[in-house]
Design a protein around this motif. Structure first.
Motif, PDB file in Angstrom:
ATOM      1  N   ARG A 182       9.989  49.741  56.752  1.00  0.00           N
ATOM      2  CA  ARG A 182      10.546  48.683  56.074  1.00  0.00           C
ATOM      3  C   ARG A 182      10.462  47.218  56.552  1.00  0.00           C
ATOM      4  O   ARG A 182       9.950  46.359  55.937  1.00  0.00           O
ATOM      5  CB  ARG A 182      12.067  48.848  55.784  1.00  0.00           C
ATOM      6  CG  ARG A 182      12.314  49.994  54.848  1.00  0.00           C
ATOM      7  CD  ARG A 182      13.940  50.030  54.541  1.00  0.00           C
ATOM      8  NE  ARG A 182      14.156  51.218  53.701  1.00  0.00           N
ATOM      9  CZ  ARG A 182      14.279  51.441  52.362  1.00  0.00           C
ATOM     10  NH1 ARG A 182      13.799  50.313  51.638  1.00  0.00           N
ATOM     11  NH2 ARG A 182      14.524  52.578  51.766  1.00  0.00           N
ATOM     12  N   MET A 183      10.722  47.115  57.931  1.00  0.00           N
ATOM     13  CA  MET A 183      10.653  45.617  58.564  1.00  0.00           C
ATOM     14  C   MET A 183       9.303  45.512  58.532  1.00  0.00           C
ATOM     15  O   MET A 183       8.728  44.183  58.322  1.00  0.00           O
ATOM     16  CB  MET A 183      10.917  45.855  60.110  1.00  0.00           C
ATOM     17  CG  MET A 183      12.418  46.141  60.332  1.00  0.00           C
ATOM     18  SD  MET A 183      13.374  44.744  59.737  1.00  0.00           S
ATOM     19  CE  MET A 183      14.020  45.635  57.954  1.00  0.00           C
ATOM     20  N   VAL A 184       8.195  46.393  58.745  1.00  0.00           N
ATOM     21  CA  VAL A 184       6.663  46.121  58.685  1.00  0.00           C
ATOM     22  C   VAL A 184       6.130  45.580  57.298  1.00  0.00           C
ATOM     23  O   VAL A 184       5.434  44.564  57.028  1.00  0.00           O
ATOM     24  CB  VAL A 184       6.003  47.355  59.159  1.00  0.00           C
ATOM     25  CG1 VAL A 184       4.196  46.900  58.828  1.00  0.00           C
ATOM     26  CG2 VAL A 184       6.024  47.547  60.566  1.00  0.00           C
ATOM     27  N   ILE A 185       6.772  46.313  56.321  1.00  0.00           N
ATOM     28  CA  ILE A 185       6.650  45.945  54.772  1.00  0.00           C
ATOM     29  C   ILE A 185       7.091  44.520  54.539  1.00  0.00           C
ATOM     30  O   ILE A 185       6.476  44.057  53.690  1.00  0.00           O
ATOM     31  CB  ILE A 185       6.766  47.057  54.069  1.00  0.00           C
ATOM     32  CG1 ILE A 185       6.026  48.440  54.097  1.00  0.00           C
ATOM     33  CG2 ILE A 185       6.970  46.626  52.423  1.00  0.00           C
ATOM     34  CD1 ILE A 185       6.476  49.523  53.282  1.00  0.00           C
ATOM     35  N   ARG A 186       8.080  44.354  55.089  1.00  0.00           N
ATOM     36  CA  ARG A 186       8.378  42.787  54.950  1.00  0.00           C
ATOM     37  C   ARG A 186       7.422  41.590  55.293  1.00  0.00           C
ATOM     38  O   ARG A 186       7.601  40.498  54.890  1.00  0.00           O
ATOM     39  CB  ARG A 186       9.800  42.553  55.904  1.00  0.00           C
ATOM     40  CG  ARG A 186      11.213  43.285  55.345  1.00  0.00           C
ATOM     41  CD  ARG A 186      11.548  43.147  53.909  1.00  0.00           C
ATOM     42  NE  ARG A 186      11.558  41.571  53.575  1.00  0.00           N
ATOM     43  CZ  ARG A 186      11.998  41.361  52.344  1.00  0.00           C
ATOM     44  NH1 ARG A 186      11.986  41.897  51.584  1.00  0.00           N
ATOM     45  NH2 ARG A 186      12.198  39.868  52.074  1.00  0.00           N
ATOM     46  N   LEU A 187       6.587  42.180  56.353  1.00  0.00           N
ATOM     47  CA  LEU A 187       5.605  41.187  56.703  1.00  0.00           C
ATOM     48  C   LEU A 187       4.608  41.168  55.523  1.00  0.00           C
ATOM     49  O   LEU A 187       3.536  40.405  55.598  1.00  0.00           O
ATOM     50  CB  LEU A 187       5.050  41.554  57.984  1.00  0.00           C
ATOM     51  CG  LEU A 187       5.842  41.712  59.229  1.00  0.00           C
ATOM     52  CD1 LEU A 187       4.849  42.240  60.138  1.00  0.00           C
ATOM     53  CD2 LEU A 187       6.197  40.267  59.410  1.00  0.00           C
ATOM     54  N   ALA A 188       4.621  42.029  54.367  1.00  0.00           N
ATOM     55  CA  ALA A 188       3.648  42.053  53.430  1.00  0.00           C
ATOM     56  C   ALA A 188       3.490  40.830  52.800  1.00  0.00           C
ATOM     57  O   ALA A 188       2.057  40.219  52.429  1.00  0.00           O
ATOM     58  CB  ALA A 188       3.911  43.030  52.404  1.00  0.00           C
ATOM     59  N   PRO A 189       4.340  39.770  52.263  1.00  0.00           N
ATOM     60  CA  PRO A 189       3.821  38.484  51.843  1.00  0.00           C
ATOM     61  C   PRO A 189       2.726  37.649  52.631  1.00  0.00           C
ATOM     62  O   PRO A 189       1.967  37.067  52.226  1.00  0.00           O
ATOM     63  CB  PRO A 189       5.167  37.816  51.670  1.00  0.00           C
ATOM     64  CG  PRO A 189       6.050  38.875  51.407  1.00  0.00           C
ATOM     65  CD  PRO A 189       5.597  39.791  52.428  1.00  0.00           C
ATOM     66  N   LEU A 190       3.190  37.777  53.947  1.00  0.00           N
ATOM     67  CA  LEU A 190       2.171  37.058  55.119  1.00  0.00           C
ATOM     68  C   LEU A 190       0.917  37.682  55.051  1.00  0.00           C
ATOM     69  O   LEU A 190      -0.198  37.112  55.098  1.00  0.00           O
ATOM     70  CB  LEU A 190       2.985  36.886  56.418  1.00  0.00           C
ATOM     71  CG  LEU A 190       4.082  35.881  56.427  1.00  0.00           C
ATOM     72  CD1 LEU A 190       4.794  36.035  57.854  1.00  0.00           C
ATOM     73  CD2 LEU A 190       3.765  34.461  56.106  1.00  0.00           C
ATOM     74  N   GLY A 191       1.060  38.926  55.339  1.00  0.00           N
ATOM     75  CA  GLY A 191      -0.171  39.896  54.978  1.00  0.00           C
ATOM     76  C   GLY A 191      -0.971  39.550  54.108  1.00  0.00           C
ATOM     77  O   GLY A 191      -2.444  39.404  54.317  1.00  0.00           O
ATOM     78  N   VAL A 192      -0.465  39.713  52.933  1.00  0.00           N
ATOM     79  CA  VAL A 192      -1.216  39.499  51.458  1.00  0.00           C
ATOM     80  C   VAL A 192      -2.018  37.960  51.550  1.00  0.00           C
ATOM     81  O   VAL A 192      -3.068  37.811  51.176  1.00  0.00           O
ATOM     82  CB  VAL A 192      -0.523  39.632  50.309  1.00  0.00           C
ATOM     83  CG1 VAL A 192      -1.253  39.178  49.067  1.00  0.00           C
ATOM     84  CG2 VAL A 192      -0.103  41.202  50.207  1.00  0.00           C
ATOM     85  N   PHE A 193      -1.007  36.892  51.856  1.00  0.00           N
ATOM     86  CA  PHE A 193      -1.680  35.589  52.000  1.00  0.00           C
ATOM     87  C   PHE A 193      -2.786  35.519  52.985  1.00  0.00           C
ATOM     88  O   PHE A 193      -3.882  34.993  52.600  1.00  0.00           O
ATOM     89  CB  PHE A 193      -0.407  34.817  52.709  1.00  0.00           C
ATOM     90  CG  PHE A 193      -0.776  33.398  52.891  1.00  0.00           C
ATOM     91  CD1 PHE A 193      -1.248  32.539  51.804  1.00  0.00           C
ATOM     92  CD2 PHE A 193      -0.735  32.871  54.356  1.00  0.00           C
ATOM     93  CE1 PHE A 193      -1.704  31.130  52.337  1.00  0.00           C
ATOM     94  CE2 PHE A 193      -1.299  31.779  54.517  1.00  0.00           C
ATOM     95  CZ  PHE A 193      -1.750  30.829  53.514  1.00  0.00           C
ATOM     96  N   GLY A 194      -2.937  36.042  54.427  1.00  0.00           N
ATOM     97  CA  GLY A 194      -3.966  36.128  55.220  1.00  0.00           C
ATOM     98  C   GLY A 194      -5.070  37.069  54.484  1.00  0.00           C
ATOM     99  O   GLY A 194      -6.335  36.271  54.758  1.00  0.00           O
ATOM    100  N   ILE A 195      -4.966  37.950  54.043  1.00  0.00           N
ATOM    101  CA  ILE A 195      -6.038  39.049  53.623  1.00  0.00           C
ATOM    102  C   ILE A 195      -6.745  38.252  52.213  1.00  0.00           C
ATOM    103  O   ILE A 195      -8.028  38.086  52.242  1.00  0.00           O
ATOM    104  CB  ILE A 195      -5.528  40.383  53.107  1.00  0.00           C
ATOM    105  CG1 ILE A 195      -4.848  41.067  54.314  1.00  0.00           C
ATOM    106  CG2 ILE A 195      -6.429  41.059  52.155  1.00  0.00           C
ATOM    107  CD1 ILE A 195      -4.216  42.425  53.844  1.00  0.00           C
TER     108      ILE A 195
END
Length: 402
Positions: A182-195
């Motif tokens: 869950r903590m890693v998936i909380r990074l999804a907005p930043l990850g999607v932004f970068g991808i």
């Protein structure tokens, strides 16, 4: 005494991902060089997924089997069979949609990643067998998901005979790993932004078209399953027109699940719907929570479609027996999907390993899954949750008929 003010709630994860998606598109179009630079965020996110996914598969499956409750009543067998059949049919629908409307994705270093295409079902089965008997430490180091799944099943079965305290420790470990995910998936907005920013900056709007095409295949397959696949299965069991039941379940359960994006959160809605339908409480009180865990038609579609997107991107030929084997793996993986948003995406490397697709490529596909997950995850949850009630009601009607 004045009640304390309620703390302001942060935007939902799906809204944050959507904002990250829009910002990534805007940055790539307005300042391509900066878009390439922020690609580091996407790389970090994918690396974090690569780190937690193998451990998640091993611990989650082992804990689920070890803590399985004995003594379930035999009248649940028909419902369980419908859950299994429905998930397998959904995987078939996903595979069929992927061959009718093949998706290709813009991924980094696909050619350099290597990975040999299997020559046929014989090589696939040979590779599968070798992966099953892999050393568990080696399986963790090299993200051999088939080997991890085999060890998880074996450990889970062995631990069923352990003391309650030991099984409790395994359950707590599973909860801890789920929390980390869950903590890693909380990074999804930043990850999607970068991808999105880096891919669009390098490939232009063609990559955005790929995402839209992939999303259309995913949602189209889920709609087909909701309005054609599930009604056919229910009609065979009920021997009557299933659409009044199917449409009511979609309206009263599917719509709510679409916005909550959680089958577990939708359990009370499904229980109330079962009560309104006049079903036996002793049956649906067990079958609905169980369905929220193992009845994963939407997840089976997601795993099969995204896996074949990686296959088509790699240019790997797929024969019919291998495609059918993929359906089975996707259905099994869907039943073991994590109960966190986007949990089904973490099972994609398991299916990709059938085709010798490197973990680096598979995890990039997982990242793409989070990009389209703004809509895909909601549609997946709506299909999963509404199907629970459809199958419970169908089995009840069949049993009442005699």
């Amino acid at each position: 005494m004045t009640a304390p003010a309620s703390p302001s709630r942060a935007p939902s994860l799906v809204l944050q991902i959507f904002i990250g998606l829009l910002l990534g598109i805007a940055l790539a179009l307005a300042w391509p060089e900066a878009g390439k630079a922020v690609g580091l965020l996407g790389t970090v996110f994918i690396s974090a997924l690569k780190a937690v996914a193998p451990v998640l598969v091993l611990v989650l499956v082992a804990a689920s089997i070890a803590n399985h409750q004995h003594g379930q009543k035999t009248h649940l067998r028909a419902i369980l069979m419908l859950y299994v059949v429905g998930t397998l049919v959904a995987a078939l629908v996903g595979v069929g949609a992927s061959f009718l409307f093949p998706s290709q994705l813009t991924l980094k270093d696909v050619a350099a990643a290597g990975g040999s295409a299997p020559s046929g079902i014989g090589e696939v089965l040979h590779t599968l067998l070798m992966q099953v008997v892999d050393n568990p430490v080696n399986a963790l180091l090299h993200a051999n998901y088939i080997g991890l799944l085999a060890w998880a099943v074996g450990l889970g079965l062995a631990l069923r005979h352990a003391s309650p305290a030991t099984r409790g420790v395994v359950s707590d470990l599973s909860a801890a790993i789920t929390w980390l995910v869950r903590m890693v998936i909380r990074l999804a907005p930043l990850g999607v932004f970068g991808i999105v920013a880096s891919v669009l900056a390098e490939s232009g709007l063609d990559a955005l078209k790929e995402y839209i095409h992939l999303l259309c295949v995913l949602v189209g397959a889920m709609l087909f399953m909701a309005f054609v696949g599930n009604p056919l299965i229910a009609a065979v069991v009920m021997r009557r027109n299933p659409y009044p039941l199917v449409l009511r379940c979609l309206r009263e359960s599917g719509v709510t699940a679409f916005f909550t994006r959680s089958s577990a959160a939708n359990i009370p809605v499904n229980m109330e719907l079962c009560r309104k339908l006049g079903l036996h409480e002793e049956t649906y009180s067990v079958a609905i929570p169980l369905g929220a865990t193992i009845n994963m038609a939407g997840a089976a579609i997601t795993i099969s479609v995204l896996t074949l997107a990686a296959v088509h991107t790699q240019g790997i030929p797929v024969d019919l027996p291998t495609a059918l084997l993929l359906c089975v793996i996707a259905a099994i993986g869907a039943c073991g999907a994590s109960g966190v948003p986007g949990g089904s995406l973490l099972l994609i490397p398991l299916a990709c390993s059938l085709f010798n697709i490197p973990n680096d490529v598979a995890m990039q596909v997982v990242g793409v899954g989070f990009v389209v997950g703004v809509v895909q995850d909601s549609a997946e949850t709506a299909l999963n949750s509404s199907t629970d009630v459809v199958f419970v009601a169908a089995a009840e009607h069949a049993r009442a008929r005699g």
